[in-house]
Scaffold this active site. Structure first.
Site, short mmCIF file in Angstrom:
data_model
loop_
_atom_site.label_atom_id
_atom_site.label_comp_id
_atom_site.label_asym_id
_atom_site.label_seq_id
_atom_site.Cartn_x
_atom_site.Cartn_y
_atom_site.Cartn_z
N HIS A 108 -2.72 -4.58 3.66
CA HIS A 108 -1.37 -5.14 3.73
C HIS A 108 -0.43 -4.15 4.39
O HIS A 108 -0.55 -2.95 4.21
CB HIS A 108 -0.83 -5.48 2.33
CG HIS A 108 -1.65 -6.49 1.63
ND1 HIS A 108 -1.57 -7.83 1.91
CD2 HIS A 108 -2.59 -6.37 0.67
CE1 HIS A 108 -2.41 -8.49 1.15
NE2 HIS A 108 -3.05 -7.63 0.38
N ALA A 137 -17.98 8.12 -11.02
CA ALA A 137 -17.78 6.70 -11.31
C ALA A 137 -16.31 6.33 -11.30
O ALA A 137 -15.44 7.10 -11.69
CB ALA A 137 -18.38 6.37 -12.68
N ALA A 155 -14.65 11.45 -12.22
CA ALA A 155 -14.59 10.04 -12.56
C ALA A 155 -13.14 9.55 -12.67
O ALA A 155 -12.28 10.24 -13.21
CB ALA A 155 -15.32 9.79 -13.88
#
Length: 182
Positions: A108, A137, A155
């Site tokens: 966008h 992760a 993570a």
């Protein structure tokens, strides 16, 4: 090494060869290096071109999308990774990518008057991941970022700016919490 272990190894090599052949026939824009191990599934969308280096392992569902190009080096591990490329995403050798997302496009336009217009060139920029990088992760790597070699992204981190070589970054905004040279 016992004969049953050798037989099991040979069967796995055959299985991986069959899966490589299947995916290369299914996705003509996919190039797989020697001895790539597809332990899960691969999905390519929107015409993305993908090259995976020798001996790289892909676990669970690894997804690629976009109209750009993705290059993954040799001896990597991609575990449930999603890579969206509308320009290019380059991953070096010996990298570990765990259940993370790399997006070289934010889809966008930022200025209020352009938000509903089709995305322009300012919405995309290449991503480069150096050699021997570990991305944890639930990490989100944003457009235009370079992650230096031997670095670790902890993570849940949102990577919005370049990461130097040989550091550990965590958080949102990302912060350096360790330097490997010290």
């Amino acid at each position: 090494m016992g004969s049953s272990t050798r037989r099991h190894g040979a069967l796995l090599r055959v299985l991986f060869a069959v899966k490589r052949t299947y995916y290369q026939l299914r996705y003509p824009r996919l190039r797989l290096g020697r001895d790539v191990e597809i332990r899960g599934r691969i999905r390519l969308r929107r015409g993305v071109r993908v090259t995976i280096g020798d001996r790289t392992r892909l676990n669970k569902l690894v997804r690629f999308a976009g109209t750009g190009e993705v290059t993954v080096g040799a001896d990597c591990l991609l575990n449930a990774t999603w890579i969206g490329s509308w320009t290019s995403v380059e991953v070096g050798d010996r990298c570990l990518l765990s259940d993370c997302e790399l997006m070289d496009n934010d889809f966008h336009n930022l200025p209020p008057q352009l938000r509903h217009a089709p995305p322009g060139p300012a919405t995309r920029a290449p991503i480069v991941v150096g050699d021997n990088v570990w991305i944890g992760a639930h990490v989100l790597v944003m457009k235009g970022v370079r992650i230096g070699h031997d670095s670790v992204v902890g993570a849940g981190t949102v990577v919005r700016v370049d990461v130097p070589d040989r550091v550990v970054v965590v958080g949102n905004p990302q912060q350096i919490v360790k330097k490997f040279d010290e």
